[in-house]
Motif scaffolding. Structure first.
Motif, PDB file in Angstrom:
ATOM      1  N   TYR A 236     -11.028   3.656  -6.795  1.00  0.00           N
ATOM      2  CA  TYR A 236     -11.074   2.913  -5.699  1.00  0.00           C
ATOM      3  C   TYR A 236     -12.429   2.406  -5.089  1.00  0.00           C
ATOM      4  CZ  TYR A 236     -10.078   1.912  -0.721  1.00  0.00           C
ATOM      5  OH  TYR A 236      -9.754   1.617   0.461  1.00  0.00           O
TER       6      TYR A 236
ATOM      7  N   SER B 121       0.836  -1.223  -0.131  1.00  0.00           N
ATOM      8  CA  SER B 121       0.003   0.105   0.035  1.00  0.00           C
ATOM      9  C   SER B 121       0.743   1.419  -0.080  1.00  0.00           C
ATOM     10  CB  SER B 121      -1.054  -0.107   1.395  1.00  0.00           C
ATOM     11  OG  SER B 121      -1.626   1.102   1.431  1.00  0.00           O
TER      12      SER B 121
ATOM     13  N   GLY C 280      -8.692  -3.316   0.249  1.00  0.00           N
ATOM     14  CA  GLY C 280      -9.432  -2.746   1.421  1.00  0.00           C
ATOM     15  C   GLY C 280     -10.382  -3.978   1.889  1.00  0.00           C
TER      16      GLY C 280
ATOM     17  N   ASN D 137      -4.452  -0.377   4.107  1.00  0.00           N
ATOM     18  CA  ASN D 137      -4.229   0.719   3.173  1.00  0.00           C
ATOM     19  C   ASN D 137      -4.794   1.979   3.591  1.00  0.00           C
ATOM     20  OD1 ASN D 137      -6.809   0.079   2.725  1.00  0.00           O
ATOM     21  ND2 ASN D 137      -6.822  -0.135   0.590  1.00  0.00           N
ATOM     22  N   TYR D 138      -5.372   2.233   4.972  1.00  0.00           N
ATOM     23  CA  TYR D 138      -5.592   3.407   5.695  1.00  0.00           C
ATOM     24  C   TYR D 138      -5.436   3.283   7.062  1.00  0.00           C
ATOM     25  CZ  TYR D 138      -9.973   0.292   6.030  1.00  0.00           C
ATOM     26  OH  TYR D 138     -10.718  -0.584   5.810  1.00  0.00           O
TER      27      TYR D 138
ATOM     28  N   PRO E 279      -7.239  -3.200   8.523  1.00  0.00           N
ATOM     29  CA  PRO E 279      -6.757  -2.262   7.468  1.00  0.00           C
ATOM     30  C   PRO E 279      -5.362  -2.277   7.375  1.00  0.00           C
ATOM     31  CG  PRO E 279      -7.908  -1.163   9.613  1.00  0.00           C
ATOM     32  CD  PRO E 279      -7.548  -2.501   9.800  1.00  0.00           C
TER      33      PRO E 279
ATOM     34  N   GLY F 149      -4.347   4.593  -2.449  1.00  0.00           N
ATOM     35  CA  GLY F 149      -5.026   4.011  -1.399  1.00  0.00           C
ATOM     36  C   GLY F 149      -5.577   4.854  -0.463  1.00  0.00           C
TER      37      GLY F 149
END
Length: 225
Positions: free
Chosen positions: A81, A32, A143, A151-152, A149, A49
Protein backbone atom coordinates in the motif's frame (compact mmCIF):
# COMPACT_ATOMS: atom_id res chain seq x y z
CA UNK A 1 3.51 40.76 -0.19
CA UNK A 2 1.30 37.69 -0.22
CA UNK A 3 2.43 34.38 1.19
CA UNK A 4 2.42 31.50 -1.30
CA UNK A 5 0.09 28.62 -0.46
CA UNK A 6 1.66 25.71 1.37
CA UNK A 7 1.50 22.37 -0.41
CA UNK A 8 -0.30 19.69 1.58
CA UNK A 9 1.13 16.83 -0.42
CA UNK A 10 -2.38 15.76 -1.40
CA UNK A 11 -3.84 15.79 -4.90
CA UNK A 12 -5.65 18.98 -5.78
CA UNK A 13 -9.43 18.86 -5.79
CA UNK A 14 -12.06 21.29 -6.93
CA UNK A 15 -14.00 23.08 -4.21
CA UNK A 16 -17.22 22.34 -6.08
CA UNK A 17 -17.53 19.03 -7.91
CA UNK A 18 -20.18 18.16 -10.44
CA UNK A 19 -22.35 15.04 -10.15
CA UNK A 20 -20.05 13.17 -12.54
CA UNK A 21 -17.16 13.51 -10.08
CA UNK A 22 -19.38 12.50 -7.18
CA UNK A 23 -20.49 9.35 -9.00
CA UNK A 24 -16.87 8.59 -9.75
CA UNK A 25 -16.08 8.80 -6.02
CA UNK A 26 -19.03 6.54 -5.21
CA UNK A 27 -17.84 3.93 -7.71
CA UNK A 28 -14.30 4.12 -6.33
CA UNK A 29 -15.66 3.68 -2.82
CA UNK A 30 -17.56 0.60 -3.97
CA UNK A 31 -14.38 -0.69 -5.63
CA UNK A 32 -12.57 -0.23 -2.34
CA UNK A 33 -15.17 -2.26 -0.47
CA UNK A 34 -15.02 -4.96 -3.13
CA UNK A 35 -11.21 -5.11 -3.02
CA UNK A 36 -11.15 -5.34 0.77
CA UNK A 37 -13.76 -8.09 0.78
CA UNK A 38 -11.82 -10.05 -1.84
CA UNK A 39 -8.57 -9.74 0.09
CA UNK A 40 -10.17 -10.70 3.39
CA UNK A 41 -12.24 -13.63 2.08
CA UNK A 42 -10.03 -15.03 -0.67
CA UNK A 43 -6.48 -14.04 0.28
CA UNK A 44 -6.91 -14.55 4.00
CA UNK A 45 -7.86 -12.22 6.87
CA UNK A 46 -6.21 -9.08 5.54
CA UNK A 47 -7.43 -5.87 3.94
CA UNK A 48 -6.38 -4.30 0.64
CA UNK A 49 -7.17 -0.69 1.51
CA UNK A 50 -8.03 -0.36 5.19
CA UNK A 51 -4.58 -0.05 6.71
CA UNK A 52 -5.95 0.80 10.16
CA UNK A 53 -7.60 -2.61 10.24
CA UNK A 54 -4.36 -4.21 9.09
CA UNK A 55 -2.44 -2.53 11.92
CA UNK A 56 -4.96 -3.96 14.40
CA UNK A 57 -4.53 -7.40 12.82
CA UNK A 58 -0.76 -7.02 13.11
CA UNK A 59 -1.07 -6.33 16.82
CA UNK A 60 -3.42 -9.27 17.29
CA UNK A 61 -1.05 -11.50 15.34
CA UNK A 62 1.86 -10.41 17.53
CA UNK A 63 -0.16 -11.57 20.53
CA UNK A 64 -0.86 -14.93 18.87
CA UNK A 65 -4.57 -14.31 18.36
CA UNK A 66 -4.73 -14.86 14.59
CA UNK A 67 -4.14 -17.82 12.30
CA UNK A 68 -0.67 -18.62 10.99
CA UNK A 69 0.56 -16.41 8.17
CA UNK A 70 -1.59 -13.36 8.92
CA UNK A 71 1.37 -11.28 10.09
CA UNK A 72 3.23 -11.93 6.83
CA UNK A 73 0.18 -10.97 4.78
CA UNK A 74 -0.40 -7.86 6.85
CA UNK A 75 3.19 -6.71 6.44
CA UNK A 76 2.96 -7.37 2.71
CA UNK A 77 -0.21 -5.29 2.52
CA UNK A 78 1.30 -2.40 4.48
CA UNK A 79 4.44 -2.24 2.36
CA UNK A 80 2.54 -2.66 -0.92
CA UNK A 81 0.00 0.00 0.00
CA UNK A 82 2.85 2.36 0.82
CA UNK A 83 4.38 1.67 -2.59
CA UNK A 84 1.05 2.45 -4.20
CA UNK A 85 0.82 5.74 -2.33
CA UNK A 86 4.34 6.65 -3.46
CA UNK A 87 3.42 5.86 -7.07
CA UNK A 88 0.21 7.86 -6.79
CA UNK A 89 2.02 10.82 -5.27
CA UNK A 90 4.56 10.87 -8.09
CA UNK A 91 1.84 10.50 -10.71
CA UNK A 92 -0.19 13.40 -9.36
CA UNK A 93 2.45 15.78 -7.99
CA UNK A 94 5.61 15.14 -10.00
CA UNK A 95 4.50 13.72 -13.33
CA UNK A 96 1.24 15.72 -13.31
CA UNK A 97 -0.71 12.82 -14.76
CA UNK A 98 -4.34 13.42 -15.56
CA UNK A 99 -6.88 11.82 -13.26
CA UNK A 100 -7.99 9.52 -16.07
CA UNK A 101 -4.45 8.09 -16.41
CA UNK A 102 -4.24 7.37 -12.70
CA UNK A 103 -7.61 5.66 -12.84
CA UNK A 104 -6.49 3.66 -15.86
CA UNK A 105 -3.44 2.47 -13.93
CA UNK A 106 -5.63 1.32 -11.05
CA UNK A 107 -8.04 -0.44 -13.39
CA UNK A 108 -5.15 -2.20 -15.15
CA UNK A 109 -3.80 -3.48 -11.83
CA UNK A 110 -7.18 -4.71 -10.59
CA UNK A 111 -7.98 -6.27 -13.96
CA UNK A 112 -4.66 -8.13 -14.00
CA UNK A 113 -5.41 -9.47 -10.54
CA UNK A 114 -8.88 -10.53 -11.68
CA UNK A 115 -7.39 -12.39 -14.66
CA UNK A 116 -4.85 -14.21 -12.48
CA UNK A 117 -7.57 -15.23 -10.03
CA UNK A 118 -10.00 -16.23 -12.76
CA UNK A 119 -7.57 -18.45 -14.68
CA UNK A 120 -7.46 -21.03 -11.94
CA UNK A 121 -7.23 -21.65 -8.22
CA UNK A 122 -4.50 -19.70 -6.50
CA UNK A 123 -3.65 -21.89 -3.56
CA UNK A 124 0.04 -21.28 -2.88
CA UNK A 125 1.13 -18.73 -0.31
CA UNK A 126 3.30 -17.01 -2.91
CA UNK A 127 0.42 -16.72 -5.35
CA UNK A 128 -1.90 -15.22 -2.77
CA UNK A 129 0.77 -12.77 -1.65
CA UNK A 130 1.24 -11.74 -5.28
CA UNK A 131 -2.48 -11.05 -5.62
CA UNK A 132 -2.41 -9.10 -2.38
CA UNK A 133 0.43 -6.94 -3.69
CA UNK A 134 -1.52 -6.13 -6.86
CA UNK A 135 -4.67 -5.15 -5.00
CA UNK A 136 -2.98 -3.15 -2.26
CA UNK A 137 -0.81 -1.20 -4.71
CA UNK A 138 -3.99 -0.35 -6.61
CA UNK A 139 -5.67 0.83 -3.41
CA UNK A 140 -2.62 2.92 -2.52
CA UNK A 141 -2.85 4.68 -5.88
CA UNK A 142 -6.57 5.18 -5.35
CA UNK A 143 -5.85 6.83 -2.03
CA UNK A 144 -4.00 9.56 -3.95
CA UNK A 145 -6.50 10.04 -6.74
CA UNK A 146 -8.58 12.58 -4.83
CA UNK A 147 -8.24 14.38 -1.53
CA UNK A 148 -11.70 12.98 -0.77
CA UNK A 149 -11.21 9.58 0.89
CA UNK A 150 -12.46 6.57 -1.05
CA UNK A 151 -10.73 3.72 0.79
CA UNK A 152 -10.63 4.83 4.45
CA UNK A 153 -13.83 6.08 6.00
CA UNK A 154 -13.57 6.41 9.78
CA UNK A 155 -13.03 10.16 9.52
CA UNK A 156 -15.78 10.45 6.91
CA UNK A 157 -18.26 8.64 9.13
CA UNK A 158 -17.21 10.64 12.20
CA UNK A 159 -17.62 13.98 10.41
CA UNK A 160 -20.99 13.05 8.91
CA UNK A 161 -22.48 11.77 12.16
CA UNK A 162 -21.12 14.80 14.02
CA UNK A 163 -22.74 17.22 11.59
CA UNK A 164 -26.03 15.35 11.76
CA UNK A 165 -25.92 15.37 15.57
CA UNK A 166 -25.43 19.14 15.53
CA UNK A 167 -28.07 19.61 12.83
CA UNK A 168 -25.41 21.16 10.64
CA UNK A 169 -25.80 18.92 7.61
CA UNK A 170 -24.26 20.16 4.39
CA UNK A 171 -25.71 20.06 0.92
CA UNK A 172 -23.19 17.46 -0.20
CA UNK A 173 -23.75 15.09 2.71
CA UNK A 174 -26.04 12.92 0.62
CA UNK A 175 -23.00 12.11 -1.51
CA UNK A 176 -20.97 11.41 1.63
CA UNK A 177 -23.61 8.97 2.80
CA UNK A 178 -23.63 7.49 -0.68
CA UNK A 179 -19.91 6.74 -0.48
CA UNK A 180 -20.37 4.98 2.85
CA UNK A 181 -23.20 2.87 1.45
CA UNK A 182 -21.12 2.15 -1.65
CA UNK A 183 -18.40 0.53 0.46
CA UNK A 184 -20.98 -1.84 1.91
CA UNK A 185 -22.48 -2.55 -1.50
CA UNK A 186 -19.07 -3.26 -3.04
CA UNK A 187 -18.15 -5.67 -0.27
CA UNK A 188 -21.54 -7.38 -0.54
CA UNK A 189 -21.07 -7.71 -4.30
CA UNK A 190 -17.75 -9.50 -3.89
CA UNK A 191 -19.05 -11.73 -1.11
CA UNK A 192 -22.04 -12.70 -3.26
CA UNK A 193 -19.76 -13.42 -6.21
CA UNK A 194 -17.64 -15.71 -4.02
CA UNK A 195 -20.75 -17.81 -3.44
CA UNK A 196 -22.18 -17.71 -6.96
CA UNK A 197 -19.05 -17.69 -9.15
CA UNK A 198 -15.81 -17.78 -7.13
CA UNK A 199 -13.60 -17.34 -10.20
CA UNK A 200 -15.16 -13.93 -10.77
CA UNK A 201 -14.73 -12.64 -7.22
CA UNK A 202 -11.73 -10.45 -8.06
CA UNK A 203 -13.47 -8.95 -11.08
CA UNK A 204 -16.01 -6.99 -9.01
CA UNK A 205 -13.46 -4.40 -7.84
CA UNK A 206 -12.00 -4.10 -11.35
CA UNK A 207 -15.44 -3.56 -12.89
CA UNK A 208 -16.36 -0.87 -10.37
CA UNK A 209 -13.04 0.94 -10.88
CA UNK A 210 -13.59 0.75 -14.64
CA UNK A 211 -17.00 2.33 -14.09
CA UNK A 212 -15.31 5.18 -12.24
CA UNK A 213 -12.93 5.65 -15.16
CA UNK A 214 -15.86 5.80 -17.58
CA UNK A 215 -17.62 8.31 -15.34
CA UNK A 216 -14.52 10.51 -15.56
CA UNK A 217 -13.79 10.11 -19.28
CA UNK A 218 -17.03 9.51 -21.18
CA UNK A 219 -18.79 12.85 -20.45
CA UNK A 220 -15.68 14.75 -21.53
CA UNK A 221 -15.54 12.90 -24.81
CA UNK A 222 -19.18 13.57 -25.45
CA UNK A 223 -18.71 17.26 -24.67
CA UNK A 224 -16.04 17.56 -27.36
CA UNK A 225 -18.36 16.41 -30.14
Amino acid sequence: MSTPPVSTGRPRTDSVRDPRSEWMLILLSAASGAADAFAFICVGQVFAGVMTGNLVLLGASAAGSTEAGVAQRVMTALVSYGCGVVCGAWMSERLRWRLSLMLLTEVALLASGAVVWGLGPVTSDGGRLGLLVIFTVAMGIQGRIRATPTNYFTGTLTSLVGRLALRAAREGDRWVAGRLLAVVAGAAGTASMVRVWPDGAAAVAAALAAGALLAEVAPRRLSRR
